[in-house]
Design an enzyme around this catalytic site. Structure first.
Site, PDB file in Angstrom:
ATOM      1  N   HIS A 457      41.547  35.224  45.657  1.00  0.00           N
ATOM      2  CA  HIS A 457      41.025  35.202  44.285  1.00  0.00           C
ATOM      3  C   HIS A 457      41.920  36.326  43.762  1.00  0.00           C
ATOM      4  O   HIS A 457      42.156  37.274  43.718  1.00  0.00           O
ATOM      5  CB  HIS A 457      39.522  35.767  44.364  1.00  0.00           C
ATOM      6  CG  HIS A 457      39.228  35.773  42.773  1.00  0.00           C
ATOM      7  ND1 HIS A 457      38.506  34.855  42.316  1.00  0.00           N
ATOM      8  CD2 HIS A 457      39.165  36.849  41.878  1.00  0.00           C
ATOM      9  CE1 HIS A 457      37.959  35.483  41.005  1.00  0.00           C
ATOM     10  NE2 HIS A 457      38.624  36.406  40.805  1.00  0.00           N
ATOM     11  N   CYS A 458      42.886  35.653  42.805  1.00  0.00           N
ATOM     12  CA  CYS A 458      44.063  36.549  42.165  1.00  0.00           C
ATOM     13  C   CYS A 458      43.580  37.150  41.156  1.00  0.00           C
ATOM     14  O   CYS A 458      42.856  36.782  40.116  1.00  0.00           O
ATOM     15  CB  CYS A 458      45.083  35.544  41.799  1.00  0.00           C
ATOM     16  SG  CYS A 458      46.593  36.207  41.068  1.00  0.00           S
ATOM     17  N   ILE A 459      43.748  38.376  41.068  1.00  0.00           N
ATOM     18  CA  ILE A 459      43.171  39.190  40.030  1.00  0.00           C
ATOM     19  C   ILE A 459      43.954  39.218  38.710  1.00  0.00           C
ATOM     20  O   ILE A 459      43.371  39.509  37.592  1.00  0.00           O
ATOM     21  CB  ILE A 459      43.312  40.735  40.416  1.00  0.00           C
ATOM     22  CG1 ILE A 459      44.843  41.352  40.775  1.00  0.00           C
ATOM     23  CG2 ILE A 459      42.310  41.102  41.614  1.00  0.00           C
ATOM     24  CD1 ILE A 459      44.764  42.645  40.843  1.00  0.00           C
ATOM     25  N   GLY A 462      42.388  36.190  37.448  1.00  0.00           N
ATOM     26  CA  GLY A 462      40.820  36.088  37.223  1.00  0.00           C
ATOM     27  C   GLY A 462      40.448  34.745  37.782  1.00  0.00           C
ATOM     28  O   GLY A 462      39.249  34.395  37.331  1.00  0.00           O
TER      29      GLY A 462
END
Length: 624
Positions: A457-459, A462
């Site tokens: 889950h790439c910050i 998002g």
């Protein structure tokens, strides 16, 4: 409770009225303390003559031949012992499947009540969490809605003892999630009241129970009961699910009133904050604003990034003044974010910051850096990079990463099939999504969904990265890195053209001070470029390495690395079923045929449940 939770495993049990299986009338709380349940493979007592076992003891140990011998000799399988416990009860609590089938074939009553708590064999099996026994008894006609001596149905007992697979199976077979006990309590109320922690309360909410249901005596909802017991975790979960704060019990008390009575400050705080949050949602202005929360977050990021650069570019030499202005700006922006941006949207702040940074970096490149490049060819990477960056960012965000989507009916069918095949465990079943997990999938707690071929889950965007958008994400990193490298070169070229000093002639410190005084804004943008270049390039290198040389995702690589660290025998990251060699790995990932030179494997990872090994000659794989 009648069974006590222990078993006759060949250690203590001399007859059916003594030892672990002879305890009747235990309270539900100390059921957790007795874990000595026998298994089919348990070792029988050494040097005992099994031919002298009575039928109860033979049943406890699972001696089918001895039981058949005694029944054929005339023993009535429906005959209870002196504690009113039948053979079927003893077979159920010890998970003796063959004996249960045998006794029922000989006339045993599947719903026979017995023991101090007047329970059925199904009740006994549920308390111990014997899913295979529960399945068998239900197939033989056991009624899960029957109430035992404590007033609990089978589903209530499964909730009390936190047997999630049993809960899922009973509901999937048709037992109502809102079934009530003798006091009118639903399983959700019982979980909130009796079980400390989020499970099985959170698990039950997946089956859409009624949050407004009240019991027959106190007229309490599940939220009332959670507050009464001081179950903070359950209160938090129920508030998240939307439980009403306004329903009053028979004494006219709301959940907040009960929290004040218990003097639990944390519960009072949680309920008060939830009331304020829901009151805000009733405001028309705030409801409109909620639709544009991300836009507000983006504008705030643009303003914040510009304001920091503007303050740094001021002609004033007073660093105290500049520092005070920056602190003031941060305070104002944080207040705006807290007042007008919901907590669920704050996870998109890194994306807003990235977009704001890219905007001001591109603006600076266009206004200040492009004039320093003499030809169109040297300017082309900037325009192509920006075009590719925004296109693949949009595709990464808007493309379904591979969420596992099923209907409620499909979920229940999967639960039944997995349960009856003995595969209803966390490796094959997601208790959050209630779905059968495909190969290489993972549940993302941020997105609250299972993602096929989950990477991370790439910050920064998002969003989950998975089977559907992984290739777009890698290309986004490629173009982001390209733009940043061009911008870094443009910064250095700008300094050499517009600043009067050089590192080679004047040294590092003099050169730095000249750059700061020459153009603080450019130095500030250079800092942003360097920051984004660092993480983008590092992430891109890791992605290309694990895709090309390992054929793995980030999650798989991390899991294997941790396994290798814990294991005495090292685990090779390159020797996995998903590694077909560099060229084939790239072809599979990007689905590229390279003008017919390669044949990419076509696999729908949202529906791939079994591992298939492919020969080097046959690379055409289709999802099963």
């Amino acid at each position: 409770m009648e069974s006590g939770g222990g078993g006759c495993g060949g250690r203590e049990c001399k007859n059916h009225s003594h030892g672990p299986l002879g305890h009747h009338g235990h309270s539900w709380s100390n059921m957790y303390e007795e874990k000595d349940l026998p298994k089919e493979q348990d070792v029988l007592p050494f040097a005992e003559d099994y031919s002298n076992f009575d039928i109860v003891k033979a049943t406890q140990y699972g001696l089918l031949d001895r039981c058949q011998e005694l029944v054929e000799a005339g023993y009535d399988v429906r005959q209870p012992d002196k504690e009113n416990v039948t053979l079927l009860h003893w077979a159920a609590i010890n998970n003796r499947l063959d004996l249960v089938k045998f006794f029922i074939s000989k006339g045993a009553v599947v719903d026979q009540l017995g023991g101090d708590l007047n329970s059925t064999p199904l009740h006994w099996a549920v308390r111990q969490g014997h899913l295979s026994m529960v399945i068998l008894l239900l197939k033989c006609g056991a009624d899960p809605t029957l109430i035992d001596g404590e007033g609990y149905s089978s589903l209530h007992l499964a909730v009390l003892f936190q047997h999630m697979p049993v809960i899922a199976y009973l509901i999937s077979k048709g037992q109502s999630v809102d079934t009530t006990d003798h006091n009118g309590q639903t399983p959700l109320m019982l979980s909130a009241h009796k079980v400390i922690g989020t499970e099985p309360t959170r698990f039950l909410l997946k089956f859409n129970p009624s949050l407004k249901a009240v019991d027959n005596i106190e007229k309490n909802t599940a939220l009332h009961w959670a507050v009464v017991s001081g179950n903070v975790s359950a209160v938090d979960v129920l508030l998240e699910a939307g439980s009403s704060l306004d329903i009053k019990n028979i004494k006219g008390e709301r959940p907040l009133d009960l929290a004040h009575q218990t003097k639990n400050r944390l519960l009072v705080h949680l309920l008060c904050e939830e009331e304020k949050l829901r009151a805000r949602k009733n405001s028309r202005f705030l409801r409109i604003l909620e639709k544009y929360e991300f836009l507000l977050l983006l504008v705030s990021s643009l303003t914040l990034i510009w304001a920091i650069g503007y303050v740094a570019d001021l002609n004033s030499d007073s660093w105290l003044l500049k520092g005070s202005l920056l602190v003031f700006i941060f305070v104002i922006m944080s207040l705006i974010a807290r007042q007008f941006v919901g907590v669920n949207k704050l996870q998109y702040f890194p994306l807003a910051f990235l977009l704001g940074s890219v905007f001001w970096i591109s603006w600076t490149c266009f206004i200040l850096f492009l004039p320093d490049f003499s030809g169109t060819i040297s300017q082309l990477p900037f325009f192509l990079g920006m075009l590719g960056l925004f296109y693949y960012l949009y595709k990464t965000i808007r493309t379904d990463p591979g969420f596992i989507k099923t209907t409620e009916e499909e979920n229940k069918k999967n639960i039944i099939n997995l349960g009856e095949s003995g595969s209803l465990d966390f490796r094959t079943f997601c208790t959050s999504c209630l779905v059968k997990k495909p190969l290489r999938s993972m549940h993302c707690h941020t997105c609250n969904s299972c993602v096929a071929r989950y990477d991370q889950h790439c910050i920064w965007i998002g969003r989950c990265i998975g089977f559907g958008n992984h290739s777009y994400f890698v290309l986004f990193l490629v173009f982001l890195t390209m733009v940043n490298i061009w911008a870094l070169y443009g910064t250095i070229l700008h300094w050499s053209e517009h600043c009067t000093t050089t590192y080679w002639q004047d040294g590092a410190w003099t050169s730095f001070t000249q750059i700061v005084s020459c153009s603080p804004w450019v130095l500030y943008i250079f800092t942003l470029i360097s920051f984004h270049t660092s993480w983008a390039m590092l992430l891109l290198i890791l992605q290309l390495y694990q895709i090309t040389f390992l054929g793995l995702t980030s999650h798989e690589r991390s899991a294997l690395w941790k396994q290798s660290k814990r294991s005495k025998h090292p685990v090779s990251l390159r020797k996995t079923p998903y590694n077909y060699g560099c060229l084939q790995n790239l072809a599979d990932f990007f689905q590229c045929k390279c003008f017919g030179m390669l044949k990419p494997n076509i696999i729908d990872w949202t529906k791939q449940y079994t591992l298939i090994f492919h020969s080097l000659k046959d690379r055409n794989v289709h999802a099963v």
